[in-house]
Design an enzyme around this catalytic site. Structure first.
Site, short mmCIF file in Angstrom:
data_model
loop_
_atom_site.label_atom_id
_atom_site.label_comp_id
_atom_site.label_asym_id
_atom_site.label_seq_id
_atom_site.Cartn_x
_atom_site.Cartn_y
_atom_site.Cartn_z
N ARG A 2 48.40 -9.30 -41.22
CA ARG A 2 48.75 -10.37 -42.17
C ARG A 2 47.50 -10.77 -42.97
NH1 ARG A 2 50.63 -11.45 -37.09
NH2 ARG A 2 52.86 -11.79 -36.77
N CYS A 32 67.80 14.05 -35.28
CA CYS A 32 67.99 12.69 -34.75
C CYS A 32 68.66 11.80 -35.80
CB CYS A 32 66.65 12.05 -34.40
SG CYS A 32 65.67 12.94 -33.20
N SER A 75 53.16 -13.67 -44.03
CA SER A 75 54.59 -13.96 -43.84
C SER A 75 54.88 -15.40 -44.26
CB SER A 75 54.94 -13.77 -42.37
OG SER A 75 56.32 -13.84 -42.21
N ILE A 92 54.33 -7.02 -53.13
CA ILE A 92 53.95 -7.99 -54.16
C ILE A 92 53.64 -7.27 -55.48
CG2 ILE A 92 52.27 -9.82 -54.75
CD1 ILE A 92 54.37 -10.55 -52.54
N HIS A 127 63.44 -14.28 -44.43
CA HIS A 127 63.47 -15.54 -43.68
C HIS A 127 64.29 -16.60 -44.41
CE1 HIS A 127 60.43 -14.41 -40.72
NE2 HIS A 127 59.79 -13.81 -41.70
N ILE A 159 49.02 -13.31 -49.26
CA ILE A 159 50.48 -13.33 -49.07
C ILE A 159 50.81 -12.83 -47.66
CG2 ILE A 159 52.71 -12.71 -50.06
CD1 ILE A 159 50.99 -14.18 -52.10
N CYS A 202 62.96 11.52 -31.35
CA CYS A 202 61.88 12.50 -31.12
C CYS A 202 60.67 12.24 -32.01
CB CYS A 202 62.40 13.93 -31.24
SG CYS A 202 62.31 14.61 -32.90
N THR A 215 50.56 -3.51 -45.26
CA THR A 215 51.41 -4.53 -44.64
C THR A 215 52.88 -4.40 -45.04
OG1 THR A 215 49.47 -5.90 -44.89
CG2 THR A 215 51.43 -7.00 -44.10
#
Ligand SMILES: Cc1cc2nc3c(=O)[nH]c(=O)nc-3n(C[C@H](O)[C@H](O)[C@H](O)COP(=O)(O)OP(=O)(O)OC[C@H]3O[C@@H](n4cnc5c(N)ncnc54)[C@H](O)[C@@H]3O)c2cc1C
Length: 568
Positions: free
Chosen positions: A393, A488, A420, A92, A129, A418, A523, A120
């Site tokens: 959240r 990796c 989800s 944000i 979404h 803010i 790893c 977060t």
């Protein structure tokens, strides 16, 4: 109304709760014996016409830890004057910083941590979404829908990976399909595109889907980004356009006079901003309180997430979920998400807790994820999990975003609560917060847009994505790209050095990990961490004992064992 709520709380929770009105909100005080009672009281109070809940209830014998602070103390910012001060370097704060960087003003973003996206904004699913879940008409619904659409252009400008894979809601009981028309109504109200898929169509799309799945619905506009890379990209874009960043900088107090913020106290001196933007995530209620404008409370809601080995990544294309059909639910129920890097994420859970920075994970949380989500794909097992983590959240009791100019303090703007779909909504929130801020600023001074604003930001080159010829050419020019440090993830020394010298430099082992993924493989840094420490030591000319994993006192080397040989 106050009396009605008081009566309800006395009857349902405890007679020791005192209700009053403050700043247009309902305030709860007193002591109860469990955190659940604090939470339930807040929910009951939220069911009123007040604009928020100030929940000051305490739990008997529970002392909540105070906010984690930087160890640093200096006068770097003493008496600094800026037009806008943004508090918070999550998605944000960073997306607001980029929006404001379009204007010829002095903007400073402070965050208490060693890097951007520490809280977060790095501890989530990174799902853009589609906007089906939020209550129609809510700020969540409006900003989600707008934000989702903005990501296509932004991904190009910011040079970030963004896969519009679509998301699937699945059902495994034939009778659940009778609830699907409800989804259609919701989709219509929230203006979200959707299409029903039968078992055959689903199977064609998701080859490894469990045989128990009867059908589903696809939301084609859903997508996925890397949450920490995206946050850093917004931050870097703002930095390229002259926004100043001060990390390890905590706001400790806000001094007001005649409903105006006069100055802001930090561990690095007193700041004099014309306007303050509150983007402090789970601490946004405490920032509001410092400024004398508290009207809401953040009740932290933890979500645990499991990360699966990349070798199973090919078994999933879209985002899969089997959510509850309870539209009153405060969470979307979690699911399976394929990250832009090709791992599968499973989760998150949703657990109310009193602590704002407690990221511990639990066997119960992990088992809930395993039992609910892994079975939706044939051939995924719990042994495919390589690590797990959690995020918190920033939920308010009204369960909606707070995006507004303060009603009490003339030069304060809130981008608070803010939760989800905050990530998906961020670009749209940033647009509106920037507009509110510029409007206030215009009352105080002349403000004009920059003519030379740079929309494009370039990501650190990724050797792995290059052809053999391209790599060869690069390595000939700079042999550091020929030295693989993280086996990796196939990350070279050259990429790590680029991260250390990027617009918002990585100065810690986790900072490197977030920018170039060194240490994110199977790893989990077991092999490359000592090499990364050495590169940080050389590039930053910093004593090896001073290199940290994630700032503060998270030192990784206790002492040099081979004292005659400094190349340990
Ligand atoms: C498990 C989980 C999964 C999620 N999945 C998704 C998803 O798939 N899609 C989606 O859209 N959303 C998702 N979300 C929500 C999304 O992650 C958040 O809405 C978003 O990251 C919030 O960003 P923020 O900038 O407000 O907060 P943060 O990222 O927490 O940033 C706030 C910053 O403020 C700083 N700060 C606080 N107090 C002070 C102070 N006094 N002085 C200086 N700095 C301070 C902190 O250090 C922090 O860096 C999820 C959340 C969780 C927990």
């Amino acid at each position: 109304m106050l009396k009605k709520i008081q009566k309800k709380l006395t009857k349902k929770i405890s007679k020791d709760i005192i209700c009053s009105e403050e700043n247009g909100a309902i305030k709860l005080e007193g002591e109860v014996n469990t955190w659940n009672k604090v939470y339930l009281s807040g929910k009951i109070a939220a069911n009123s016409s007040y604009r928020g809940v100030i929940n000051k209830l305490k739990v008997k014998n529970l002392n909540l830890p105070s906010i984690s602070k930087p160890l640093l103390k200096d006068t770097k910012l003493q008496n600094k004057k800026v037009d806008v001060l943004i508090i918070g370097g999550g998605i944000i704060g960073c997306s607001i910083a980029r929006e404001l960087s379009k204007w010829k003003i002095k903007t400073l973003l402070v965050d208490k941590e060693y890097d951007l996206a520490v809280h977060t904004s790095s501890r989530n699913d990174g799902m853009i979404h589609p906007g089906i879940a939020p209550r129609p008409g809510s700020k969540k619904a409006i900003y989600n829908s707008r934000g989702n659409k903005m990501y296509t252009k932004l991904a190009k400008e910011l040079d970030i990976e963004f896969n519009r894979t679509g998301s699937l809601i699945l059902y495994d009981k034939w009778y659940l399909k009778f609830a699907l028309p409800l989804l259609k109504i919701r989709a219509h109200e929230n203006k979200v595109r959707m299409k029903f898929l039968n078992k055959k169509e689903l199977k064609k799309r998701e080859k490894y889907i469990s045989a128990e799945i009867e059908g589903g619905v696809i939301f084609p506009d859903a997508g996925i980004v890397s949450p920490y890379k995206t946050t850093i990209a917004f931050g870097e874009s703002a930095a390229i356009n002259d926004v100043e960043f001060s990390l390890d900088t905590i706001v400790t107090n806000i001094i007001t006079e005649n409903n105006e913020i006069k100055y802001v106290e930090t561990n690095r001196g007193k700041l004099y901003p014309k306007i303050v933007i509150n983007a402090a995530g789970v601490f946004s209620d405490e920032i509001a309180e410092m400024a004398g404008d508290r009207f809401f409370t953040i009740h932290p809601r933890k979500g645990e997430i499991a990360l699966l080995d990349k070798k199973k990544g090919h078994m999933l294309y879209s985002i899969l979920s089997k959510p509850s059909l309870n539209f009153k639910s405060t969470t979307k129920g979690g699911g399976l998400v394929k990250t832009v890097e090709g791992n599968i994420l499973a989760g998150p859970t949703a657990i109310e807790q009193p602590f704002k920075e407690d990221y511990t994970t639990t066997p119960e949380g992990l088992n809930a994820i395993i039992n609910k989500h892994l079975k939706n794909i044939k051939g995924i097992r719990k042994t495919d999990i390589i690590t797990y983590f959690s995020g918190i959240r920033a939920s308010t009791y009204k369960e909606d975003f707070i995006i507004e100019k303060s009603q009490k303090i003339n030069n304060l703007v809130h981008a608070a609560g803010i939760q989800s779909p905050g990530f998906a909504s961020a670009p749209a929130i940033a647009e509106d917060i920037s507009k509110i801020t510029i409007d206030i600023l215009k009352e105080k001074t002349r403000v004009v847009k920059k003519e030379n604003w740079i929309p494009k930001r370039k990501k650190i080159l990724t050797l792995k994505d290059m052809t053999f010829e391209e790599r060869n050419k690069l390595i000939h020019k700079n042999p550091n790209y020929g030295e693989i440090i993280c086996r990796c993830e196939e990350i070279s020394k050259g990429e790590i050095i680029d991260a250390i010298h990027s617009p918002i430099p990585a100065t810690t082992v986790d900072g490197i990990k977030k920018r170039v993924r060194a240490g994110m493989g199977r790893c989990q840094g077991g092999f490359c961490a000592p090499l990364v420490i050495k590169i940080l030591n050389e590039e930053l000319s910093k004593d090896i004992l001073e290199i940290t994993k994630k700032g503060k006192d998270s030192y990784m080397v206790v002492e040099e064992t081979k004292r005659d040989d400094k190349n340990v």
